[in-house]
Design a protein around this motif. Structure first.
Motif, PDB file in Angstrom:
ATOM      1  N   THR A 282       0.840  -1.186   0.000  1.00  0.00           N
ATOM      2  CA  THR A 282       0.000   0.000   0.000  1.00  0.00           C
ATOM      3  C   THR A 282       0.877   1.238   0.000  1.00  0.00           C
ATOM      4  O   THR A 282       1.782   1.363   0.826  1.00  0.00           O
ATOM      5  N   GLY A 283       0.625   2.144  -0.931  1.00  0.00           N
ATOM      6  CA  GLY A 283       1.379   3.385  -0.998  1.00  0.00           C
ATOM      7  C   GLY A 283       0.450   4.579  -0.946  1.00  0.00           C
ATOM      8  O   GLY A 283      -0.572   4.612  -1.626  1.00  0.00           O
ATOM      9  N   ASN A 284       0.800   5.563  -0.128  1.00  0.00           N
ATOM     10  CA  ASN A 284      -0.047   6.734   0.055  1.00  0.00           C
ATOM     11  C   ASN A 284       0.843   7.913   0.413  1.00  0.00           C
ATOM     12  O   ASN A 284       1.548   7.873   1.425  1.00  0.00           O
ATOM     13  N   TRP A 285       0.840   8.961  -0.413  1.00  0.00           N
ATOM     14  CA  TRP A 285       1.778  10.064  -0.174  1.00  0.00           C
ATOM     15  C   TRP A 285       1.458  10.847   1.092  1.00  0.00           C
ATOM     16  O   TRP A 285       2.315  11.536   1.641  1.00  0.00           O
ATOM     17  N   GLU A 286       0.237  10.729   1.586  1.00  0.00           N
ATOM     18  CA  GLU A 286      -0.148  11.450   2.800  1.00  0.00           C
ATOM     19  C   GLU A 286       0.031  10.595   4.051  1.00  0.00           C
ATOM     20  O   GLU A 286       0.461  11.074   5.097  1.00  0.00           O
ATOM     21  N   LEU A 287      -0.273   9.306   3.955  1.00  0.00           N
ATOM     22  CA  LEU A 287      -0.270   8.435   5.131  1.00  0.00           C
ATOM     23  C   LEU A 287       0.908   7.466   5.177  1.00  0.00           C
ATOM     24  O   LEU A 287       1.065   6.739   6.152  1.00  0.00           O
ATOM     25  N   GLY A 288       1.733   7.434   4.149  1.00  0.00           N
ATOM     26  CA  GLY A 288       2.885   6.543   4.152  1.00  0.00           C
ATOM     27  C   GLY A 288       2.618   5.248   3.404  1.00  0.00           C
ATOM     28  O   GLY A 288       1.583   5.068   2.772  1.00  0.00           O
ATOM     29  N   ASP A 289       3.582   4.335   3.478  1.00  0.00           N
ATOM     30  CA  ASP A 289       3.451   3.070   2.774  1.00  0.00           C
ATOM     31  C   ASP A 289       3.552   1.908   3.758  1.00  0.00           C
ATOM     32  O   ASP A 289       4.054   2.056   4.865  1.00  0.00           O
ATOM     33  N   ARG A 290       3.067   0.762   3.306  1.00  0.00           N
ATOM     34  CA  ARG A 290       3.060  -0.427   4.164  1.00  0.00           C
ATOM     35  C   ARG A 290       3.174  -1.663   3.283  1.00  0.00           C
ATOM     36  O   ARG A 290       2.481  -1.776   2.263  1.00  0.00           O
ATOM     37  N   ILE A 291       4.034  -2.576   3.695  1.00  0.00           N
ATOM     38  CA  ILE A 291       4.221  -3.827   2.967  1.00  0.00           C
ATOM     39  C   ILE A 291       3.954  -4.985   3.916  1.00  0.00           C
ATOM     40  O   ILE A 291       4.574  -5.078   4.981  1.00  0.00           O
ATOM     41  N   SER A 292       3.033  -5.845   3.536  1.00  0.00           N
ATOM     42  CA  SER A 292       2.693  -7.018   4.337  1.00  0.00           C
ATOM     43  C   SER A 292       2.860  -8.268   3.486  1.00  0.00           C
ATOM     44  O   SER A 292       2.718  -8.222   2.262  1.00  0.00           O
ATOM     45  N   ALA A 293       3.169  -9.385   4.137  1.00  0.00           N
ATOM     46  CA  ALA A 293       3.335 -10.645   3.419  1.00  0.00           C
ATOM     47  C   ALA A 293       3.173 -11.801   4.396  1.00  0.00           C
ATOM     48  O   ALA A 293       3.188 -11.619   5.618  1.00  0.00           O
TER      49      ALA A 293
END
Length: 301
Positions: A282-293
């Motif tokens: 998930t990428g979001n210029w306002e809220l940041g990014d997150r990588i899950s696996a």
């Protein structure tokens, strides 16, 4: 995932109508040591940029045109759902470029990887402990965005899902889900207690002495253009590192079937080789990014 984005958008839109200025914290869980900073623009400048970004003149009442971070207009056939300011679904003919609205579209904007990652534990010869930097990895802004869609192949993986959201003509964020397995070498830790944005027992990982061949979803916006910053320095459990992904979140200890007996429970790190699948980025210029696996295999090194 779409519902989560819709809720966020509705909240931000409501705040915007109230005239409030809100900046949410980065939810990636990384402790940033040095970040690129960008000057804030005035309201007038933001308004002008909004018109330029959307290809519309403010107050013109022209049809809605969305322009992605790659600089290209989004085809109308890619629009999935259009919501008005109240979160109600409307048709394209019912809105114009001056309305506050959100639009979900097919596809997600990503950057291709530099494949560079460093840690102070593995690369002490290039780590400057005084200035907290890696000598061979200068901080730089990159704007090499491409649009990926469901069914595309990228970095050897298949895009299972790809969607983005625009908030009032601006690209806001999106996510992709990838099918396939990935092997990585790096450091793993188990969160010992609850912290902001992290639960006790969460498994977190940073890559180290390996080339990470995955799309990059990290993104920033300075009211003139979109970019992501390579070379930023972070820290996890006393290890300084830089990569384009931050930390990988691999679920909770109680939910995994992988043997974690060799991983410390006090929040310190162990060097490992892991196999993961079911990547969600998930990428979001306002809220940041997150990588899950999902963690499927682990070897202590």
């Amino acid at each position: 995932m779409k519902k989560r984005f819709t809720i966020i958008l509705s909240i931000l839109t409501a705040i915007s109508l109230c005239g409030c200025d809100v900046k949410e914290p980065d939810s990636s869980g990384d402790s940033t040591v040095n970040n690129s900073s960008s000057d804030s623009s005035t309201t007038a400048e933001s308004s002008d940029s909004s018109a330029e970004n959307s290809g519309q003149e403010a107050g013109s009442g022209k049809p809605l045109v969305l322009v992605g971070p790659d600089g290209k207009a989004v085809p109308e056939e890619n629009y999935l759902e259009i919501l008005d300011v109240w979160g109600e679904t409307v048709s394209l003919s019912e809105i114009n470029a001056d309305d506050w609205n959100s639009v979900n579209v097919k596809g997600m904007y990503v950057s291709m990887p530099s494949k560079v990652c460093r840690t102070s534990a593995d690369d002490p010869d290039v780590f400057d402990s005084e200035n907290i930097s890696f000598k061979d990895v200068p901080e730089q802004q990159k704007s090499d965005f491409i649009l990926v869609n469901e069914g595309d192949k990228i970095c050897g993986l298949t895009v299972k899902t790809a969607e983005s959201t625009f908030l009032s003509q601006y690209f806001f964020g999106g996510y992709i889900e990838l099918e396939g397995t990935v092997e990585l070498t790096g450091y793993i830790m188990i969160q010992p207690e609850d912290e902001y944005g992290t639960l006790a027992g969460e498994i977190r990982f940073i890559p180290s002495d390996c080339e990470v061949d995955l799309p990059v979803v990290a993104m920033e916006y300075d009211y003139t253009n979109f970019y992501h910053t390579a070379g930023q320095i972070y820290m996890m459990s006393g290890i300084y590192y830089t990569n384009e992904y931050g930390q990988f979140r691999l679920g909770l200890v109680k939910d995994t079937t992988v043997d974690l007996s060799g991983v410390p429970k006090d929040g310190s790190c162990a060097k490992v080789k892991i196999t993961i699948e079911n990547l969600s980025m998930t990428g979001n210029w306002e809220l940041g990014d997150r990588i899950s696996a999902t963690l499927t295999d682990l070897t202590i090194l």
